[in-house]
Design an enzyme around this catalytic site. Structure first.
Site, PDB file in Angstrom:
ATOM      1  N   THR A  43     -21.208  -4.188   7.057  1.00  0.00           N
ATOM      2  CA  THR A  43     -20.604  -3.156   7.897  1.00  0.00           C
ATOM      3  C   THR A  43     -21.190  -1.793   7.542  1.00  0.00           C
ATOM      4  O   THR A  43     -21.469  -1.497   6.385  1.00  0.00           O
ATOM      5  CB  THR A  43     -19.076  -3.146   7.744  1.00  0.00           C
ATOM      6  OG1 THR A  43     -18.733  -2.996   6.361  1.00  0.00           O
ATOM      7  CG2 THR A  43     -18.469  -4.443   8.268  1.00  0.00           C
ATOM      8  N   GLY A  70      -3.024  -5.479   1.000  1.00  0.00           N
ATOM      9  CA  GLY A  70      -3.768  -6.507   0.285  1.00  0.00           C
ATOM     10  C   GLY A  70      -4.816  -7.074   1.218  1.00  0.00           C
ATOM     11  O   GLY A  70      -4.529  -7.389   2.384  1.00  0.00           O
ATOM     12  N   ASP A 130       0.839  -1.200   0.000  1.00  0.00           N
ATOM     13  CA  ASP A 130       0.000   0.000   0.000  1.00  0.00           C
ATOM     14  C   ASP A 130       0.871   1.247   0.000  1.00  0.00           C
ATOM     15  O   ASP A 130       1.773   1.389   0.845  1.00  0.00           O
ATOM     16  CB  ASP A 130      -0.896   0.029   1.248  1.00  0.00           C
ATOM     17  CG  ASP A 130      -1.961  -1.053   1.228  1.00  0.00           C
ATOM     18  OD1 ASP A 130      -2.198  -1.615   0.157  1.00  0.00           O
ATOM     19  OD2 ASP A 130      -2.532  -1.324   2.300  1.00  0.00           O
ATOM     20  N   ASN A 146     -19.990  -3.858   2.681  1.00  0.00           N
ATOM     21  CA  ASN A 146     -20.435  -2.689   3.433  1.00  0.00           C
ATOM     22  C   ASN A 146     -21.811  -2.291   2.903  1.00  0.00           C
ATOM     23  O   ASN A 146     -22.338  -2.934   1.988  1.00  0.00           O
ATOM     24  CB  ASN A 146     -19.420  -1.541   3.375  1.00  0.00           C
ATOM     25  CG  ASN A 146     -19.178  -1.028   1.966  1.00  0.00           C
ATOM     26  OD1 ASN A 146     -20.053  -1.066   1.103  1.00  0.00           O
ATOM     27  ND2 ASN A 146     -17.972  -0.525   1.719  1.00  0.00           N
ATOM     28  N   SER A 150      -4.883  16.796 -10.156  1.00  0.00           N
ATOM     29  CA  SER A 150      -3.665  16.323  -9.521  1.00  0.00           C
ATOM     30  C   SER A 150      -3.612  16.930  -8.129  1.00  0.00           C
ATOM     31  O   SER A 150      -3.753  18.143  -7.973  1.00  0.00           O
ATOM     32  CB  SER A 150      -2.431  16.724 -10.324  1.00  0.00           C
ATOM     33  OG  SER A 150      -1.250  16.333  -9.658  1.00  0.00           O
ATOM     34  N   PHE A 204      -5.406   0.516  -8.217  1.00  0.00           N
ATOM     35  CA  PHE A 204      -4.862  -0.783  -7.835  1.00  0.00           C
ATOM     36  C   PHE A 204      -4.232  -1.451  -9.052  1.00  0.00           C
ATOM     37  O   PHE A 204      -4.890  -1.634 -10.077  1.00  0.00           O
ATOM     38  CB  PHE A 204      -5.966  -1.670  -7.251  1.00  0.00           C
ATOM     39  CG  PHE A 204      -5.460  -2.965  -6.663  1.00  0.00           C
ATOM     40  CD1 PHE A 204      -4.971  -2.996  -5.362  1.00  0.00           C
ATOM     41  CD2 PHE A 204      -5.456  -4.136  -7.394  1.00  0.00           C
ATOM     42  CE1 PHE A 204      -4.494  -4.167  -4.813  1.00  0.00           C
ATOM     43  CE2 PHE A 204      -4.985  -5.314  -6.853  1.00  0.00           C
ATOM     44  CZ  PHE A 204      -4.503  -5.334  -5.556  1.00  0.00           C
ATOM     45  N   ASP A 217     -11.202  -4.957   6.699  1.00  0.00           N
ATOM     46  CA  ASP A 217     -10.374  -6.160   6.804  1.00  0.00           C
ATOM     47  C   ASP A 217     -10.168  -6.521   8.266  1.00  0.00           C
ATOM     48  O   ASP A 217     -10.200  -7.700   8.651  1.00  0.00           O
ATOM     49  CB  ASP A 217      -9.018  -5.943   6.133  1.00  0.00           C
ATOM     50  CG  ASP A 217      -9.134  -5.485   4.694  1.00  0.00           C
ATOM     51  OD1 ASP A 217     -10.211  -5.696   4.094  1.00  0.00           O
ATOM     52  OD2 ASP A 217      -8.157  -4.921   4.175  1.00  0.00           O
ATOM     53  N   GLN A 225     -14.489  -4.481  -3.473  1.00  0.00           N
ATOM     54  CA  GLN A 225     -14.198  -3.601  -4.606  1.00  0.00           C
ATOM     55  C   GLN A 225     -14.369  -4.270  -5.958  1.00  0.00           C
ATOM     56  O   GLN A 225     -14.586  -3.589  -6.964  1.00  0.00           O
ATOM     57  CB  GLN A 225     -12.759  -3.057  -4.505  1.00  0.00           C
ATOM     58  CG  GLN A 225     -12.495  -2.227  -3.273  1.00  0.00           C
ATOM     59  CD  GLN A 225     -11.805  -3.018  -2.185  1.00  0.00           C
ATOM     60  OE1 GLN A 225     -12.102  -4.201  -2.003  1.00  0.00           O
ATOM     61  NE2 GLN A 225     -10.907  -2.382  -1.461  1.00  0.00           N
TER      62      GLN A 225
END
Length: 326
Positions: A224, A48, A12, A196, A36, A116, A258, A173
């Site tokens: 959640t 992960g 990450d 979620n 940006s 990702f 997680d 995701q």
């Protein structure tokens, strides 16, 4: 029997934007967004989703089996996970690709913009679960299908059905990458469905199912709700809501879900009832929220029991205490 955690293993790259994304968006120009953000902080962490969940379970004294694909650059990360109780025998190493990478910027409102890179994760579709189960003694208590290469998620789900492994669907995701048929295949027959509240609505939209029809396909949904906690609904358990453990700071929301899954699954595998398992999951989630990095938190038994007692009462802390590492 161990729990197998399938899904992404990544590093990450976490940044902070000292402002609000919402103030930079022009309503009538959203089809031409070109932005940006000058950030004021960068940290590189291990991450992960599968690795985060496995790490959390390992910290709580379990030995989950991590299943995923990585690059040759995984050696140090592997050592870290193994030192924290994670069985990495189910990890496939690519000969050509780097370990996946998550790049995320968080603003002052805790809103996030992320990208990702899959990298070696695309080879997770080559992994068969049967050898993983054999190395674990011939059986698995549960297989969590968390976000991964979409083909790998579908393959693991189908193998669980064929071999009779209990599995939990955690599309998260990857729902954005899946069509309705794929989403239905991923969910049908799951013992648990993790999402979620937003992901649940997206799942309903993609599958065309109602909430009742979802429960016709899964044993239980675990949804959640952010700062409102978690809702658990099952065909045989009715509806259960567990409030979140109050936070001392909102430091970084990355990986909070997680953390919840790690605590919840650890609690269930040790025999805790649903409510207590969800309370333990909420405790781990808040530890993650209060820390920068998804695996930088540590567990203090005395402090954890104090927070459980304050959030849910002394009886809850007393019942959860025997399940916690010394």
């Amino acid at each position: 029997m161990p729990v197998a955690i399938t899904g992404s293993i990544a590093t990450d790259h976490l940044m902070h934007f000292p402002g609000r994304f919402a103030e930079q968006l022009v309503a009538d120009q959203l089809d031409r967004v070109s932005l940006s953000f000058l950030v004021d902080d960068l940290v590189v962490r291990r991450g992960g989703i599968a690795a985060n969940i496995a790490f959390g379970m390992g910290v709580l004294g379990h030995s989950p089996v991590l299943v995923g694909a990585v690059g040759a650059d995984f050696a140090d990360y592997r050592s870290w996970l193994e030192r924290h109780g994670v069985d990495c025998s189910g990890v496939h190493t690519s000969e050509t690709k780097h370990t996946a990478r998550f790049v995320c910027t968080t603003d002052d409102d805790m809103c996030q913009i992320a990208s990702f890179y899959a990298g070696a994760m695309s080879e997770a579709r080559q992994i068969e679960l049967s050898p993983v189960a054999e190395r674990a003694g011939g059986a698995l208590d549960l297989v969590l299908i968390s976000p991964n290469d979409p083909e790998a998620m579908l393959r693991h789900t189908e193998e669980c059905r064929q071999r009779g492994y209990a599995f939990a669907a955690d599309p998260s995701q990857q729902l954005a990458r899946m069509d309705g048929e794929q989403a239905r295949k991923l969910v049908t027959g799951a013992k648990f469905l993790f999402t979620n509240d937003y992901e649940l609505q997206l799942l309903l939209k993609k599958t065309g199912w109602t909430e009742d029809e979802v429960l016709d396909q899964v044993g239980m949904r675990v949804t959640t709700l952010g700062e409102k906690g978690v809702e658990i609904v099952g065909r045989e358990v009715g509806a259960l809501q567990v409030q979140a453990v109050p936070e001392t700071a909102k430091t970084d929301p990355t990986g909070v879900g997680d953390g919840f899954r790690a605590g919840f699954l650890a609690g269930l595998s040790r025999g805790l009832p649903l409510e207590r398992a969800a309370q333990l999951g909420s405790l781990i989630a808040v530890n993650v929220l209060e820390t920068v990095g998804t695996q930088e938190w540590s567990f203090d038994r005395a402090e954890g029991l104090r927070r459980l007692s304050e959030a849910y009462g002394p009886e809850a802390a007393e019942e959860i205490a025997p399940m916690l590492p010394a």
